[in-house]
Design a protein around this motif. Structure first.
Motif, PDB file in Angstrom:
ATOM      1  N   PRO A  79       0.800  -1.241   0.000  1.00  0.00           N
ATOM      2  CA  PRO A  79       0.000   0.000   0.000  1.00  0.00           C
ATOM      3  C   PRO A  79       0.826   1.281   0.000  1.00  0.00           C
ATOM      4  O   PRO A  79       0.407   2.285  -0.563  1.00  0.00           O
ATOM      5  CB  PRO A  79      -0.826  -0.117   1.284  1.00  0.00           C
ATOM      6  N   GLY A  80       2.008   1.263   0.612  1.00  0.00           N
ATOM      7  CA  GLY A  80       2.805   2.487   0.690  1.00  0.00           C
ATOM      8  C   GLY A  80       4.042   2.482  -0.178  1.00  0.00           C
ATOM      9  O   GLY A  80       4.926   3.321  -0.003  1.00  0.00           O
ATOM     10  N   THR A  81       4.108   1.557  -1.151  1.00  0.00           N
ATOM     11  CA  THR A  81       5.276   1.474  -2.021  1.00  0.00           C
ATOM     12  C   THR A  81       5.402   2.733  -2.871  1.00  0.00           C
ATOM     13  O   THR A  81       4.426   3.184  -3.474  1.00  0.00           O
ATOM     14  CB  THR A  81       5.189   0.240  -2.935  1.00  0.00           C
ATOM     15  N   GLY A  82       6.597   3.284  -2.934  1.00  0.00           N
ATOM     16  CA  GLY A  82       6.831   4.479  -3.727  1.00  0.00           C
ATOM     17  C   GLY A  82       6.986   4.167  -5.202  1.00  0.00           C
ATOM     18  O   GLY A  82       7.048   3.003  -5.627  1.00  0.00           O
ATOM     19  N   ILE A 290      -3.688   3.131  -8.015  1.00  0.00           N
ATOM     20  CA  ILE A 290      -2.758   2.017  -7.823  1.00  0.00           C
ATOM     21  C   ILE A 290      -2.634   1.699  -6.337  1.00  0.00           C
ATOM     22  O   ILE A 290      -2.700   0.532  -5.912  1.00  0.00           O
ATOM     23  CB  ILE A 290      -1.384   2.352  -8.426  1.00  0.00           C
ATOM     24  N   GLY A 291      -2.469   2.752  -5.527  1.00  0.00           N
ATOM     25  CA  GLY A 291      -2.372   2.544  -4.095  1.00  0.00           C
ATOM     26  C   GLY A 291      -3.619   1.897  -3.512  1.00  0.00           C
ATOM     27  O   GLY A 291      -3.537   0.955  -2.713  1.00  0.00           O
ATOM     28  N   ALA A 304       3.594   6.875   0.060  1.00  0.00           N
ATOM     29  CA  ALA A 304       4.095   6.454  -1.247  1.00  0.00           C
ATOM     30  C   ALA A 304       4.690   7.637  -2.011  1.00  0.00           C
ATOM     31  O   ALA A 304       5.758   7.525  -2.624  1.00  0.00           O
ATOM     32  CB  ALA A 304       2.982   5.803  -2.053  1.00  0.00           C
ATOM     33  N   LEU A 305       4.002   8.779  -1.969  1.00  0.00           N
ATOM     34  CA  LEU A 305       4.522   9.962  -2.648  1.00  0.00           C
ATOM     35  C   LEU A 305       5.842  10.415  -2.046  1.00  0.00           C
ATOM     36  O   LEU A 305       6.763  10.817  -2.764  1.00  0.00           O
ATOM     37  CB  LEU A 305       3.500  11.095  -2.593  1.00  0.00           C
TER      38      LEU A 305
END
Length: 432
Positions: A79-82, A290-291, A304-305
């Motif tokens: 969920p928090g992948t950049g 995507i998130g 992520a940002l």
């Protein structure tokens, strides 16, 4: 100038593929369609923005008008992948068909009414065989359909002979943007309509033509030239060279800790303030979706940002041998010297120290030489999607691109080595 490390055979194969991409892409709509075709062959799947997205590891893309967003979901994505983002644009300076384009002169000429799109070098469009291409909306019973069309050579903007203007070689060509840029496409046939021609290409009649976005393009194909085949001439290198490089890099990118993503915006040449431009919401909405599809909630999207970076890829200016004083004395980029790192104190480019470090690391990994570009203080530079993207998303952004001569000409000039080099650097950036 340091020697470029790109193998000559690889460089030539890459430039030939770029040439094929340019030929297939006379307009942003065609550039996106050809990009989608290539991605599909590579195993990417198209998503519909009106449907719910369910994402598993693999490649995906979406199309909005003349813009394309494509990405890969790695096995490790959460969920928090950049994101590692390559940003570019699909449009180039040209001439766009007016709503009522048929012009018939008292002398019997048939001409095409056009608006100037972006900032073309107007004189470079003179005395070239031009085609028309774009999209048309056709009434199909109670529904509508959109068709991409492309003509062959069918019109020309003829220059006035020096016998009729004896001062032209002394004072230069001075073109009135309304009177002197109207193409000729026929003579002695007042019954013909350009819109009839366009509708027929879509298999329809004039009365079925509901709307159109049609622009001119130079039909001359790209060419490699020079004693050692070191130069490349083509239309629309600004900025299809970056779109092509981004596509190749994304298709070949190795899995890394981030989500690799390519966005190719439309309308950069006219300010980007559209629904499919960089100042619009398309990239932000895709990143959010995507998130969400990966289970994002609460602060995950902002996380992520914060862990993302954008490589804004657009072409830049090589030192012109006939006008060397237009560049900064200490920064002298040349063709085949490697891609440019573009820097500007007043943020016409978004590059900062963090972005510089990320770019230099990518170039080092790829074994690519990079050249610095900064403007002469007396010659202000243009801008890119970089500052817009940085402002909308708040992410680190760095501006890069291949060097050109004759930017915004109907036929621009690049170095054969530089295209493969920037693609290699992009590939390393996406995997970083």
């Amino acid at each position: 100038m340091a020697a470029m490390p790109v193998d000559q055979t690889i460089a030539r194969q890459h430039i030939d593929d770029l040439a094929a991409y340019v030929v297939a892409s006379p307009t942003p709509y065609h550039a996106v369609a050809e990009g989608a075709r290539r991605l599909t062959v590579a195993g990417f799947r198209e998503l519909d923005e009106t449907e719910t997205w369910e994402l598993t590891p693999g490649g995906y893309f979406v199309i909005r008008d003349g813009s394309l967003v494509a990405w890969r979901i790695p096995d490790t994505a959460g969920p928090g992948t950049g994101f590692r983002i390559i940003g570019s644009h699909t449009d180039s300076p040209t001439f766009k068909l007016k709503p009522r384009p048929d012009i018939r002169t008292a002398d019997g000429w048939q001409q095409v009414g056009v608006e100037i799109y972006g900032g073309p070098l107007l004189n470079s469009w003179l005395d070239r065989e031009l085609g028309l291409a774009g999209r048309v909306v056709i009434a199909d019973g109670s529904a509508t359909r959109i068709e991409l069309i492309k003509t062959g050579p069918m019109m020309r903007i003829p220059q006035l002979a020096p016998h009729l203007d004896r001062s032209v070689n002394d004072v230069g060509v001075k073109l009135d943007r309304q009177q002197h840029t109207t193409p000729v496409w026929g003579v002695g046939r007042p019954d013909r309509s350009i819109l009839d021609q366009l509708a027929s290409l879509a298999g329809a009649g004039h009365d079925q033509l509901l709307g159109f976005d049609i622009t001119a393009y130079d039909v001359a194909e790209p060419a490699v030239f020079g004693v050692d085949d070191e130069f490349f001439a083509s239309g629309r290198l600004d900025n299809l060279s970056s779109v092509h490089a981004g596509l190749r890099a994304l298709q070949d990118a190795e899995t890394g800790p981030h989500i690799p993503l390519l966005v190719a915006f439309d309308h950069e040449e006219v300010g980007s303030a559209t629904s499919s431009g960089a100042a619009g919401p398309i990239l932000e909405s895709v990143l959010q979706r995507i998130g969400l599809a990966l289970g994002a909630a609460g602060q995950d999207h902002l996380r992520a940002l914060a862990g993302s970076i954008c490589l804004s890829a657009d072409t830049g200016h090589a030192v012109h041998p006939n006008y060397p004083g237009h560049h900064d004395p200490q920064h002298r980029p040349v063709l085949n010297g490697g891609p440019l790192l573009k820097i500007n104190a007043v943020q016409r480019y978004a590059t900062d120290a963090n972005g510089i470090a990320a770019w230099r690391q990518a170039c080092g990994t790829a074994g690519v030489t990079s050249q610095d570009f900064v403007s002469n203080n007396a010659v202000p530079c243009g801008s890119t999607i970089g500052p817009i993207t940085a402002t909308r998303l708040g992410i680190t952004t760095v501006d890069v691109g291949v060097p050109l001569l004759s930017m915004h000409s109907a036929r621009e000039m690049a170095g054969v080595q530089d295209s493969a080099a920037i693609t290699a650097a992009m590939r390393a950036f996406l995997a970083g």
